[in-house]
Design a protein around this motif. Structure first.
Motif, PDB file in Angstrom:
ATOM      1  N   PHE A  60      -7.724 -10.638 -12.801  1.00  0.00           N
ATOM      2  CA  PHE A  60      -6.763 -10.977 -11.747  1.00  0.00           C
ATOM      3  C   PHE A  60      -6.625  -9.808 -10.768  1.00  0.00           C
ATOM      4  CE2 PHE A  60      -2.379 -10.761 -10.167  1.00  0.00           C
ATOM      5  CZ  PHE A  60      -2.294 -11.977  -9.508  1.00  0.00           C
ATOM      6  N   GLY A  61      -6.581  -8.574 -11.287  1.00  0.00           N
ATOM      7  CA  GLY A  61      -6.453  -7.404 -10.423  1.00  0.00           C
ATOM      8  C   GLY A  61      -7.644  -7.251  -9.492  1.00  0.00           C
ATOM      9  N   PHE A  62      -8.860  -7.435 -10.016  1.00  0.00           N
ATOM     10  CA  PHE A  62     -10.054  -7.329  -9.173  1.00  0.00           C
ATOM     11  C   PHE A  62     -10.066  -8.415  -8.102  1.00  0.00           C
ATOM     12  CE2 PHE A  62     -12.196  -5.174 -12.943  1.00  0.00           C
ATOM     13  CZ  PHE A  62     -12.029  -3.919 -12.398  1.00  0.00           C
ATOM     14  N   ALA A  63      -9.672  -9.618  -8.462  1.00  0.00           N
ATOM     15  CA  ALA A  63      -9.617 -10.711  -7.488  1.00  0.00           C
ATOM     16  C   ALA A  63      -8.590 -10.411  -6.391  1.00  0.00           C
ATOM     17  CB  ALA A  63      -9.295 -12.028  -8.187  1.00  0.00           C
ATOM     18  N   LEU A  64      -7.440  -9.841  -6.779  1.00  0.00           N
ATOM     19  CA  LEU A  64      -6.410  -9.509  -5.798  1.00  0.00           C
ATOM     20  C   LEU A  64      -6.893  -8.425  -4.837  1.00  0.00           C
ATOM     21  CD1 LEU A  64      -3.500  -9.976  -4.870  1.00  0.00           C
ATOM     22  CD2 LEU A  64      -2.779  -8.234  -6.508  1.00  0.00           C
ATOM     23  N   ILE A  65      -7.555  -7.399  -5.358  1.00  0.00           N
ATOM     24  CA  ILE A  65      -8.093  -6.342  -4.502  1.00  0.00           C
ATOM     25  C   ILE A  65      -9.110  -6.915  -3.522  1.00  0.00           C
ATOM     26  CG2 ILE A  65      -9.518  -4.255  -4.504  1.00  0.00           C
ATOM     27  CD1 ILE A  65      -8.180  -3.515  -7.165  1.00  0.00           C
ATOM     28  N   LEU A  66      -9.950  -7.826  -3.981  1.00  0.00           N
ATOM     29  CA  LEU A  66     -10.945  -8.444  -3.102  1.00  0.00           C
ATOM     30  C   LEU A  66     -10.273  -9.232  -1.985  1.00  0.00           C
ATOM     31  CD1 LEU A  66     -13.890  -9.096  -2.467  1.00  0.00           C
ATOM     32  CD2 LEU A  66     -13.747 -11.000  -4.074  1.00  0.00           C
ATOM     33  N   LEU A  67      -9.223  -9.991  -2.312  1.00  0.00           N
ATOM     34  CA  LEU A  67      -8.518 -10.759  -1.291  1.00  0.00           C
ATOM     35  C   LEU A  67      -7.829  -9.850  -0.283  1.00  0.00           C
ATOM     36  CD1 LEU A  67      -6.954 -13.622  -3.466  1.00  0.00           C
ATOM     37  CD2 LEU A  67      -8.874 -13.793  -1.869  1.00  0.00           C
ATOM     38  N   ILE A  68      -7.246  -8.744  -0.760  1.00  0.00           N
ATOM     39  CA  ILE A  68      -6.593  -7.793   0.144  1.00  0.00           C
ATOM     40  C   ILE A  68      -7.608  -7.195   1.107  1.00  0.00           C
ATOM     41  CG2 ILE A  68      -5.456  -5.539   0.222  1.00  0.00           C
ATOM     42  CD1 ILE A  68      -3.990  -6.324  -2.342  1.00  0.00           C
ATOM     43  N   ALA A  69      -8.790  -6.864   0.589  1.00  0.00           N
ATOM     44  CA  ALA A  69      -9.828  -6.294   1.447  1.00  0.00           C
ATOM     45  C   ALA A  69     -10.311  -7.306   2.482  1.00  0.00           C
ATOM     46  CB  ALA A  69     -10.989  -5.805   0.586  1.00  0.00           C
ATOM     47  N   LEU A  70     -10.522  -8.559   2.045  1.00  0.00           N
ATOM     48  CA  LEU A  70     -10.977  -9.584   2.984  1.00  0.00           C
ATOM     49  C   LEU A  70      -9.933  -9.878   4.048  1.00  0.00           C
ATOM     50  CD1 LEU A  70     -12.715 -12.095   0.519  1.00  0.00           C
ATOM     51  CD2 LEU A  70     -13.819 -10.504   2.111  1.00  0.00           C
ATOM     52  N   ALA A  71      -8.647  -9.717   3.716  1.00  0.00           N
ATOM     53  CA  ALA A  71      -7.591  -9.968   4.693  1.00  0.00           C
ATOM     54  C   ALA A  71      -7.498  -8.854   5.727  1.00  0.00           C
ATOM     55  CB  ALA A  71      -6.251 -10.133   3.975  1.00  0.00           C
ATOM     56  N   GLY A  72      -8.053  -7.683   5.412  1.00  0.00           N
ATOM     57  CA  GLY A  72      -8.047  -6.591   6.382  1.00  0.00           C
ATOM     58  C   GLY A  72      -7.046  -5.502   6.100  1.00  0.00           C
ATOM     59  N   PHE A  73      -6.450  -5.483   4.908  1.00  0.00           N
ATOM     60  CA  PHE A  73      -5.429  -4.484   4.599  1.00  0.00           C
ATOM     61  C   PHE A  73      -6.015  -3.200   4.022  1.00  0.00           C
ATOM     62  CE2 PHE A  73      -2.864  -8.426   4.468  1.00  0.00           C
ATOM     63  CZ  PHE A  73      -1.892  -8.068   5.377  1.00  0.00           C
ATOM     64  N   THR A  74      -7.336  -3.061   3.994  1.00  0.00           N
ATOM     65  CA  THR A  74      -7.940  -1.830   3.497  1.00  0.00           C
ATOM     66  C   THR A  74      -8.823  -1.162   4.555  1.00  0.00           C
ATOM     67  OG1 THR A  74      -9.833  -3.043   2.571  1.00  0.00           O
ATOM     68  CG2 THR A  74      -7.952  -2.665   1.121  1.00  0.00           C
ATOM     69  N   GLY A  75      -8.790  -1.643   5.759  1.00  0.00           N
ATOM     70  CA  GLY A  75      -9.598  -1.035   6.807  1.00  0.00           C
ATOM     71  C   GLY A  75     -10.103  -2.070   7.789  1.00  0.00           C
ATOM     72  N   LYS A  76     -11.237  -1.783   8.392  1.00  0.00           N
ATOM     73  CA  LYS A  76     -11.763  -2.639   9.457  1.00  0.00           C
ATOM     74  C   LYS A  76     -12.081  -4.037   8.954  1.00  0.00           C
ATOM     75  CE  LYS A  76     -13.842   1.063  12.216  1.00  0.00           C
ATOM     76  NZ  LYS A  76     -15.088   1.574  12.805  1.00  0.00           N
ATOM     77  N   GLY A  77     -11.915  -5.009   9.847  1.00  0.00           N
ATOM     78  CA  GLY A  77     -12.283  -6.392   9.527  1.00  0.00           C
ATOM     79  C   GLY A  77     -11.155  -7.148   8.863  1.00  0.00           C
ATOM     80  N   GLY A  78     -11.129  -8.448   9.105  1.00  0.00           N
ATOM     81  CA  GLY A  78     -10.107  -9.302   8.507  1.00  0.00           C
ATOM     82  C   GLY A  78      -9.039  -9.681   9.505  1.00  0.00           C
ATOM     83  N   PRO A  79      -8.366 -10.804   9.259  1.00  0.00           N
ATOM     84  CA  PRO A  79      -7.381 -11.306  10.222  1.00  0.00           C
ATOM     85  C   PRO A  79      -6.138 -10.429  10.354  1.00  0.00           C
ATOM     86  CG  PRO A  79      -7.368 -12.621   8.211  1.00  0.00           C
ATOM     87  CD  PRO A  79      -8.548 -11.711   8.111  1.00  0.00           C
ATOM     88  N   PHE A  80      -5.828  -9.602   9.363  1.00  0.00           N
ATOM     89  CA  PHE A  80      -4.629  -8.759   9.422  1.00  0.00           C
ATOM     90  C   PHE A  80      -4.972  -7.289   9.616  1.00  0.00           C
ATOM     91  CE2 PHE A  80      -3.609 -12.437   6.749  1.00  0.00           C
ATOM     92  CZ  PHE A  80      -2.533 -12.967   7.446  1.00  0.00           C
ATOM     93  N   ALA A  81      -6.186  -6.997  10.089  1.00  0.00           N
ATOM     94  CA  ALA A  81      -6.619  -5.602  10.217  1.00  0.00           C
ATOM     95  C   ALA A  81      -5.889  -4.876  11.345  1.00  0.00           C
ATOM     96  CB  ALA A  81      -8.126  -5.539  10.447  1.00  0.00           C
TER      97      ALA A  81
END
Length: 197
Positions: A60-81
């Motif tokens: 669950f933790g790995f899946a959550l980190i992946l979703l956060i990254a895809l959303a743009g909360f870890t850097g470039k790219g994503g709808p919330f970047a």
């Protein structure tokens, strides 16, 4: 002459008959022990359940980190970047999350009807946190003020909206930061980027 199809004989008896199950016993080292079919290995059931729970939690933790990254909360790219700070004098679009020593862009958009000569003030916190590597268009004047640096631009004749682009590079990581940008002596806009290593 008829062929003798019987096995070879020794003393009148077939050789195969001389080998009996008693004579065919294997050496003791080659005998495989019988394993009972109803053998049950002892297992720690409570430990196994705890291990499964931890395993599912990690999934669950790995899946959550992946979703956060895809959303743009870890850097470039994503709808919330990226996010925007606005005022009547214009708006500042900047990344929510920057990466230490990685270049990114801050864009200031001036509304229609802005005066030909436009000033942008960067506070001291901005200059301590971000290194400005490139500005487009190039400011016609640049000088320090009591609270930071002022840049003066010639944006051309009043008309449609105009953009001023800053390429910046973070100087150090910062989880909580607050920097200010002022457009044409208006109210300062507070930017709150997070800078990750």
């Amino acid at each position: 002459m008829a062929l003798n199809s019987s096995p070879l004989r020794s003393g009148g008896r077939p050789l195969l008959a001389l080998i009996t199950p008693k004579d065919a016993e294997l050496p003791e080292a080659e005998v495989s022990p019988m394993i009972p079919s109803d053998l049950h290995l002892e297992t720690d059931r409570s430990f196994q359940l705890r291990f499964w729970r931890v395993q599912r939690f990690c999934w669950f933790g790995f899946a959550l980190i992946l979703l956060i990254a895809l959303a743009g909360f870890t850097g470039k790219g994503g709808p919330f970047a990226r996010t925007v700070a606005t005022s009547p004098q214009g708006k500042v679009e900047y990344p929510r999350v920057l990466r230490w020593q990685t270049g990114d862009e801050i864009v200031i958009t001036l509304p229609p009807g802005t005066a030909q000569s436009t000033s942008i003030d960067l506070d001291a916190g901005f200059l301590k946190l971000l290194q400005v590597e490139q500005i487009q268009p190039t400011p016609k004047q640049s000088y320090t003020t009591g609270g930071g640096q002022r840049l003066v631009f010639d944006v051309g004749r009043p008309g449609g909206s105009k953009n001023i682009s800053f390429i910046v590079r973070p100087l150090h990581p910062a989880i909580s930061s607050r920097i200010r940008v002022r457009i044409n002596d208006g109210d300062p806009l507070a930017l709150t980027p997070v800078i990750l290593p």
